[in-house]
Design a protein around this motif. Structure first.
Motif, mmCIF file in Angstrom:
data_model
loop_
_atom_site.group_PDB
_atom_site.id
_atom_site.type_symbol
_atom_site.label_atom_id
_atom_site.label_comp_id
_atom_site.label_asym_id
_atom_site.label_seq_id
_atom_site.Cartn_x
_atom_site.Cartn_y
_atom_site.Cartn_z
ATOM 1 N N THR A 5 1.963 10.609 -14.410
ATOM 2 C CA THR A 5 2.163 11.807 -15.230
ATOM 3 C C THR A 5 3.607 12.303 -15.171
ATOM 4 O O THR A 5 3.895 13.424 -15.587
ATOM 5 N N TRP A 38 -4.020 2.412 -13.940
ATOM 6 C CA TRP A 38 -2.764 2.309 -14.673
ATOM 7 C C TRP A 38 -2.283 0.860 -14.793
ATOM 8 O O TRP A 38 -1.173 0.532 -14.373
ATOM 9 N N TRP A 91 2.808 1.801 -3.237
ATOM 10 C CA TRP A 91 1.848 2.070 -4.299
ATOM 11 C C TRP A 91 1.411 3.536 -4.266
ATOM 12 O O TRP A 91 1.381 4.211 -5.290
ATOM 13 N N LYS A 92 1.083 4.019 -3.080
ATOM 14 C CA LYS A 92 0.632 5.414 -2.973
ATOM 15 C C LYS A 92 1.736 6.379 -3.403
ATOM 16 O O LYS A 92 1.475 7.380 -4.066
ATOM 17 N N THR A 93 2.973 6.084 -3.040
ATOM 18 C CA THR A 93 4.096 6.930 -3.450
ATOM 19 C C THR A 93 4.266 6.906 -4.965
ATOM 20 O O THR A 93 4.354 7.961 -5.609
ATOM 21 N N SER A 133 2.163 5.855 -7.379
ATOM 22 C CA SER A 133 0.992 6.288 -8.161
ATOM 23 C C SER A 133 0.695 7.779 -7.994
ATOM 24 O O SER A 133 -0.082 8.337 -8.762
ATOM 25 N N SER A 134 1.337 8.421 -7.028
ATOM 26 C CA SER A 134 1.152 9.864 -6.889
ATOM 27 C C SER A 134 2.066 10.647 -7.824
ATOM 28 O O SER A 134 1.872 11.843 -8.018
ATOM 29 N N HIS A 135 3.053 9.983 -8.404
ATOM 30 C CA HIS A 135 4.026 10.688 -9.246
ATOM 31 C C HIS A 135 4.124 10.160 -10.678
ATOM 32 O O HIS A 135 4.082 10.931 -11.626
ATOM 33 N N TRP A 136 4.265 8.839 -10.836
ATOM 34 C CA TRP A 136 4.657 8.304 -12.140
ATOM 35 C C TRP A 136 3.578 8.266 -13.212
ATOM 36 O O TRP A 136 3.917 8.265 -14.404
ATOM 37 N N ARG A 178 0.800 -1.228 0.000
ATOM 38 C CA ARG A 178 0.000 0.000 0.000
ATOM 39 C C ARG A 178 0.832 1.279 0.000
ATOM 40 O O ARG A 178 0.612 2.179 -0.808
ATOM 41 N N LYS A 179 1.801 1.387 0.901
ATOM 42 C CA LYS A 179 2.563 2.636 1.022
ATOM 43 C C LYS A 179 3.357 2.951 -0.243
ATOM 44 O O LYS A 179 3.346 4.085 -0.725
ATOM 45 N N ARG A 183 3.607 2.957 -16.346
ATOM 46 C CA ARG A 183 2.180 2.876 -16.717
ATOM 47 C C ARG A 183 1.862 1.600 -17.484
ATOM 48 O O ARG A 183 0.809 1.001 -17.285
#
Length: 187
Positions: A62, A97, A53-55, A57-60, A50-51, A81
């Motif tokens: 876009t 994604w 993933w959140k890191t 998916s918050s950046h890559w 989870r952690k 992606r």
């Protein structure tokens, strides 16, 4: 059978994040970023807790659209992606994604995925990778060891319940004193 690889940036004292989940010490040089990209390009399936993933998916999703993105960052974002991913979490509600969510027994699902035909899988996130390591599922460890001591935080290696013998298969140094090492599990 697929190969399972656990790799992350790590401090010299063994942490992937300092207290408060601070990863500010791990800014990669272009050479280090390229090393990670070369490894990611060879991965067929990414497994995330989870952690992490959140890191990610918050950046890559876009990351290639930033005006200051390097060519390696553009390539990394596109590969991220496009590569299939599995997120293991009982608290994440939805993923995107090219990703699917697993809320059940992570070790059972990783064991099933390893038994399938296909290319290598990467695993990220200390708790998820620790569970896979304790189950004897990790085939290779990749460490980018940064010359910094943070004194605490999230350890790269969680507690294991038995010895794991490793064989060094690569070592080199990047600018800034980051030491890259790869170890394969001896079976």
């Amino acid at each position: 059978m697929r190969k399972l690889i656990f790799g992350m940036n790590v401090t010299l004292d063994g942490y992937i994040a300092a207290p408060g989940d601070d990863i500010g010490w791990s800014v990669p040089s272009d050479e280090l970023f390229r090393w990670w990209l070369d490894r990611e390009l060879g991965i067929d399936l990414m497994l995330y807790g989870r952690k992490l993933w959140k890191t990610m998916s918050s950046h890559w999703p876009t990351g290639d659209q930033r005006p200051d993105a390097t060519s390696a960052e553009v390539e990394f974002a596109r590969n991220w992606r496009d590569t299939p991913k599995v997120v293991f979490s009982s608290t994440v509600d939805e993923v995107d994604w090219n990703t699917r969510l697993v809320t059940g027994d992570a070790v059972a699902e990783i064991t099933r995925l390893k038994a399938e035909d296909g290319g290598p899988m990467s695993i990220g996130g200390a708790a998820l990778a620790g569970a896979a390591a304790r189950a004897g599922l990790v085939d290779e460890y990749q460490l980018a060891t940064h010359p910094v001591l943070v004194g605490g935080g999230t350890p790269f290696f969680t507690v294991v319940d038995r010895w794991v013998n490793l064989e060094l298969v690569e070592t080199r140094t990047c600018p800034g004193g980051v030491v890259l090492t790869r170890y394969e599990t001896r079976r």
